[in-house]
Motif scaffolding. Structure first.
Motif, PDB file in Angstrom:
ATOM      1  N   ASN A 175      -1.708  -8.106  -7.341  1.00 26.76           N
ATOM      2  CA  ASN A 175      -2.412  -6.855  -7.589  1.00 26.76           C
ATOM      3  C   ASN A 175      -3.451  -7.023  -8.690  1.00 26.76           C
ATOM      4  O   ASN A 175      -3.184  -7.628  -9.712  1.00 26.76           O
ATOM      5  N   LYS A 176      -4.607  -6.459  -8.454  1.00 27.62           N
ATOM      6  CA  LYS A 176      -5.673  -6.494  -9.445  1.00 27.62           C
ATOM      7  C   LYS A 176      -5.835  -5.100 -10.033  1.00 27.62           C
ATOM      8  O   LYS A 176      -5.494  -4.103  -9.405  1.00 27.62           O
ATOM      9  N   ILE A 177      -6.385  -5.038 -11.224  1.00 27.19           N
ATOM     10  CA  ILE A 177      -6.683  -3.755 -11.839  1.00 27.19           C
ATOM     11  C   ILE A 177      -8.197  -3.565 -11.827  1.00 27.19           C
ATOM     12  O   ILE A 177      -8.954  -4.488 -11.528  1.00 27.19           O
ATOM     13  N   ASN A 178      -8.648  -2.385 -12.149  1.00 27.52           N
ATOM     14  CA  ASN A 178     -10.070  -2.133 -12.275  1.00 27.52           C
ATOM     15  C   ASN A 178     -10.612  -3.011 -13.399  1.00 27.52           C
ATOM     16  O   ASN A 178     -10.026  -3.071 -14.474  1.00 27.52           O
ATOM     17  N   TRP A 179     -11.722  -3.684 -13.165  1.00 27.80           N
ATOM     18  CA  TRP A 179     -12.233  -4.625 -14.171  1.00 27.80           C
ATOM     19  C   TRP A 179     -12.600  -3.923 -15.475  1.00 27.80           C
ATOM     20  O   TRP A 179     -12.488  -4.514 -16.546  1.00 27.80           O
TER      21      TRP A 179
ATOM     22  N   TYR B  13     -17.118 -12.742 -14.434  1.00 29.54           N
ATOM     23  CA  TYR B  13     -16.625 -11.965 -15.571  1.00 29.54           C
ATOM     24  C   TYR B  13     -15.731 -10.820 -15.082  1.00 29.54           C
ATOM     25  O   TYR B  13     -14.625 -10.626 -15.559  1.00 29.54           O
ATOM     26  N   GLU B  14     -16.224 -10.077 -14.100  1.00 30.16           N
ATOM     27  CA  GLU B  14     -15.463  -8.956 -13.560  1.00 30.16           C
ATOM     28  C   GLU B  14     -14.183  -9.438 -12.882  1.00 30.16           C
ATOM     29  O   GLU B  14     -13.147  -8.775 -12.960  1.00 30.16           O
TER      30      GLU B  14
ATOM     31  N   ARG C 239      -7.816  -9.398 -13.814  1.00 32.96           N
ATOM     32  CA  ARG C 239      -6.517 -10.064 -13.934  1.00 32.96           C
ATOM     33  C   ARG C 239      -5.900  -9.927 -15.329  1.00 32.96           C
ATOM     34  O   ARG C 239      -4.956 -10.624 -15.657  1.00 32.96           O
ATOM     35  N   ILE C 240      -6.429  -9.041 -16.138  1.00 35.72           N
ATOM     36  CA  ILE C 240      -5.893  -8.797 -17.479  1.00 35.72           C
ATOM     37  C   ILE C 240      -4.732  -7.818 -17.339  1.00 35.72           C
ATOM     38  O   ILE C 240      -4.932  -6.610 -17.268  1.00 35.72           O
ATOM     39  N   LYS C 241      -3.533  -8.353 -17.244  1.00 27.68           N
ATOM     40  CA  LYS C 241      -2.348  -7.516 -17.082  1.00 27.68           C
ATOM     41  C   LYS C 241      -1.128  -8.270 -17.562  1.00 27.68           C
ATOM     42  O   LYS C 241      -1.185  -9.473 -17.814  1.00 27.68           O
TER      43      LYS C 241
ATOM     44  N   GLY D 107     -11.479  -3.065 -21.191  1.00 27.55           N
ATOM     45  CA  GLY D 107     -11.059  -2.191 -22.281  1.00 27.55           C
ATOM     46  C   GLY D 107      -9.899  -2.780 -23.065  1.00 27.55           C
ATOM     47  O   GLY D 107      -9.871  -2.729 -24.297  1.00 27.55           O
ATOM     48  N   LYS D 108      -8.944  -3.396 -22.358  1.00 33.89           N
ATOM     49  CA  LYS D 108      -7.800  -4.026 -23.024  1.00 33.89           C
ATOM     50  C   LYS D 108      -8.249  -5.206 -23.884  1.00 33.89           C
ATOM     51  O   LYS D 108      -7.786  -5.390 -25.004  1.00 33.89           O
TER      52      LYS D 108
END
Length: 151
Positions: free
Chosen positions: A63-67, A49-50, A55-57, A72-73
């Motif tokens: 590059n990865k973002i904070n899960w 899940y994390e 990869r929600i971008k 939140g998005k």
């Protein structure tokens, strides 16, 4: 999850079939939200899940973002146009996603079939399938009787 004014009101973003059984017609972009939920219903563990949330971008790159930022998005999109609406007018997918995360196992089961995580089969799965470590658990792999001396 990208949204513009046209998307919010276009009829192809709403699922009109089965409205009597599930009257979530009034939420924004219900088909898109259902597609997102079907992805997360197949997630098997917290780490998976994390990993998906990282990869929600907007752009596909390494590059990865904070899960939590990704989550939140997704939650913001799932609640879009449905905050504080009663059940017949809202899908409540934002709440369902939070509940889904809380039910996930820390580690996915080993040697078991992948099932949707909101099913009874998922909650009843063992951590490791009982036959997973047994040699030749698949009869088609056992080519001769003396397999145990070679294992």
């Amino acid at each position: 999850m990208e949204v513009n004014a046209f998307d919010r009101y276009h009829p192809s973003n709403r699922d009109l079939q089965g409205w009597l059984e599930n009257p979530s017609l009034f939420g924004d972009m219900t088909d898109r939200k259902e597609a997102i939920m079907s992805i997360f219903r197949n997630v098997q563990s917290v780490s998976e899940y994390e990993n998906v949330m990282q990869r929600i971008k907007e752009r596909i790159d390494d590059n990865k973002i904070n899960w939590r930022d990704g989550e939140g998005k997704v939650l913001e999109f799932l609640a879009l146009g449905e905050r504080r609406l009663p059940t017949p007018f809202s899908t409540h997918y934002d709440r369902e996603l939070i509940f889904l995360y809380e039910r996930l196992r820390e580690v996915a089961s080993i040697g078991t079939e992948v099932v949707v995580n909101d099913s009874r089969a998922y909650s009843g799965q063992r951590a490791t399938a009982w036959e997973f470590r047994k040699p030749c658990m698949n009869a088609t792999q056992c080519l001769f009787d003396g397999y145990s001396s070679y294992a």
